[in-house]
Design a protein around this motif. Structure first.
Motif, mmCIF file in Angstrom:
data_model
loop_
_atom_site.group_PDB
_atom_site.id
_atom_site.type_symbol
_atom_site.label_atom_id
_atom_site.label_comp_id
_atom_site.label_asym_id
_atom_site.label_seq_id
_atom_site.Cartn_x
_atom_site.Cartn_y
_atom_site.Cartn_z
ATOM 1 N N ALA A 122 2.205 4.579 1.334
ATOM 2 C CA ALA A 122 2.346 5.037 2.720
ATOM 3 C C ALA A 122 1.443 6.230 2.999
ATOM 4 O O ALA A 122 1.327 7.150 2.179
ATOM 5 C CB ALA A 122 3.800 5.406 2.989
ATOM 6 N N HIS A 123 0.790 6.198 4.158
ATOM 7 C CA HIS A 123 -0.052 7.311 4.560
ATOM 8 C C HIS A 123 0.784 8.371 5.281
ATOM 9 O O HIS A 123 1.800 8.056 5.906
ATOM 10 C CB HIS A 123 -1.170 6.819 5.474
ATOM 11 N N ALA A 124 0.353 9.594 5.207
ATOM 12 C CA ALA A 124 1.068 10.688 5.857
ATOM 13 C C ALA A 124 1.014 10.515 7.377
ATOM 14 O O ALA A 124 -0.034 10.166 7.927
ATOM 15 C CB ALA A 124 0.451 12.023 5.459
ATOM 16 N N GLU A 134 6.213 9.665 -4.033
ATOM 17 C CA GLU A 134 5.756 8.753 -2.996
ATOM 18 C C GLU A 134 6.495 8.942 -1.676
ATOM 19 O O GLU A 134 6.077 8.423 -0.651
ATOM 20 C CB GLU A 134 5.879 7.304 -3.462
ATOM 21 N N ALA A 186 5.207 12.487 1.479
ATOM 22 C CA ALA A 186 4.325 12.477 2.650
ATOM 23 C C ALA A 186 5.085 12.176 3.931
ATOM 24 O O ALA A 186 4.658 12.579 5.024
ATOM 25 C CB ALA A 186 3.204 11.458 2.464
ATOM 26 N N ASP A 190 0.827 -1.201 0.000
ATOM 27 C CA ASP A 190 0.000 0.000 0.000
ATOM 28 C C ASP A 190 0.861 1.251 0.000
ATOM 29 O O ASP A 190 1.985 1.264 0.526
ATOM 30 C CB ASP A 190 -0.919 0.020 1.226
ATOM 31 N N GLU A 250 0.884 11.438 11.436
ATOM 32 C CA GLU A 250 0.088 12.390 12.193
ATOM 33 C C GLU A 250 0.957 13.576 12.614
ATOM 34 O O GLU A 250 2.144 13.409 12.913
ATOM 35 C CB GLU A 250 -0.496 11.720 13.438
#
Length: 306
Positions: A178-180, A264, A267, A176, A182
């Motif tokens: 990578a999500h940013a 990519e 983030a 997947d 917090e």
């Protein structure tokens, strides 16, 4: 897979591969040895059995030597595959991918003969997948077109595999996106985790000035210009700052592009903000408002360890 199992594959040796089942059964019977029959070998639910009991039987009916001819052809094809593998490795070396692993250039791939181009791209996908990836030869031209617009772009190939072109070079990624991380706060002095890395700060009058690259990236700023607690967050579309050494402001998207930061990866890079103004982005820019000058009395050194 079409070549079947080789008799020898590195340290793995299959000594009975060229011996027919009837021969092993006769040998066991002659020596009084019992053996087990796998009941699934007779089931038509499996393709291997339909080939063994159906297709091969039909080929033998057409020509008694059909099976032997097929095996001889496979041996020839295995030899030719070795030649093709060597050509693929040579193409990867010429393109700059070997030994650095930086990804071959799109221009280099486009210059290859179509068949070799497909094999090279499949090889890259297999390596990224840690084995055999799904066949993607039919999407070769679609993958190469990713590089036509410059910058960074990606193509989802299914099963978690993505082709990524970053500033003219191709790589494959698995998993997947990578999500940013917090947002968080960084005290001065102090440290805080951000995604997969750590951001730290120290304060003093004699800290060295200048950014440091490599595994640890750092920058020294004027303490008087900074808040005592900094806000750390991922970048947002529309972010802009006034970078040190440049006239006027510039968007972060443009700065990332100028520094050739892969899309990519962006983030996961921390944006350090002081009272609403961007002070530092590791490896990208220092805010001009926070630079050290001859009037600076106290300095803050920020370090990012990804």
């Amino acid at each position: 897979a079409l070549l079947g199992m080789p008799g020898r594959d590195g340290r793995l040796v299959r000594p009975l591969l060229g011996i027919a089942r009837e021969e092993t059964a006769a040998s066991n019977a002659e020596r009084g040895l019992d053996w087990r029959e796998d009941p699934t070998n007779e089931s038509g639910a499996f393709a291997r059995n339909r080939i063994r009991h159906g297709l091969l039987a039909e080929l033998r009916a057409i020509h008694p030597a059909a099976e032997a001819n097929l095996l001889a052809t496979l041996d020839l094809l295995r030899d030719e595959v070795e030649v093709l593998d060597a050509a693929v490795e040579s193409a990867l070396a010429v393109s700059g991918h070997r030994p650095a692993g930086s990804g071959p250039g799109i221009a280099d791939l486009s210059a290859l003969a179509p068949g070799l181009r497909r094999l090279v791209i499949q090889k890259l996908a297999d390596e990224a997948a840690g084995g055999r990836a799904a066949a993607i030869g039919s999407r070769t031209e679609e993958i190469l077109r990713l590089g036509h617009g410059g910058g960074s772009s990606a193509l989802d190939l299914g099963n978690g595999l993505r082709a990524v072109v970053e500033y003219g070079r191709l790589r494959f990624a698995v998993g997947d996106v990578a999500h940013a991380p917090e947002p968080s706060s960084l005290a001065i002095p102090g440290s805080v985790s951000f995604g997969a890395g750590e951001l730290s700060s120290e304060r003093g009058p004699d800290l060295s000035v200048g950014g440091v690259g490599g595994p640890e990236q750092s920058a020294t700023l004027d303490a008087a210009k900074l808040a005592t607690v900094l806000h750390v967050r991922p970048w947002n579309a529309g972010d802009s700052m006034r970078p040190l050494g440049l006239d006027g402001s510039k968007t972060l998207q443009d700065l990332f592009g100028d520094r050739r930061v892969p899309r990519e990866s962006r983030a996961g890079i921390p944006v350090v903000v002081s009272e609403g103004e961007i002070a530092w982005i590791p490896g990208v820019a220092i805010g001009d408002s926070f630079k050290v000058t001859s009037r600076t009395r106290e300095r803050v050194r920020l370090a990012w360890r990804p």
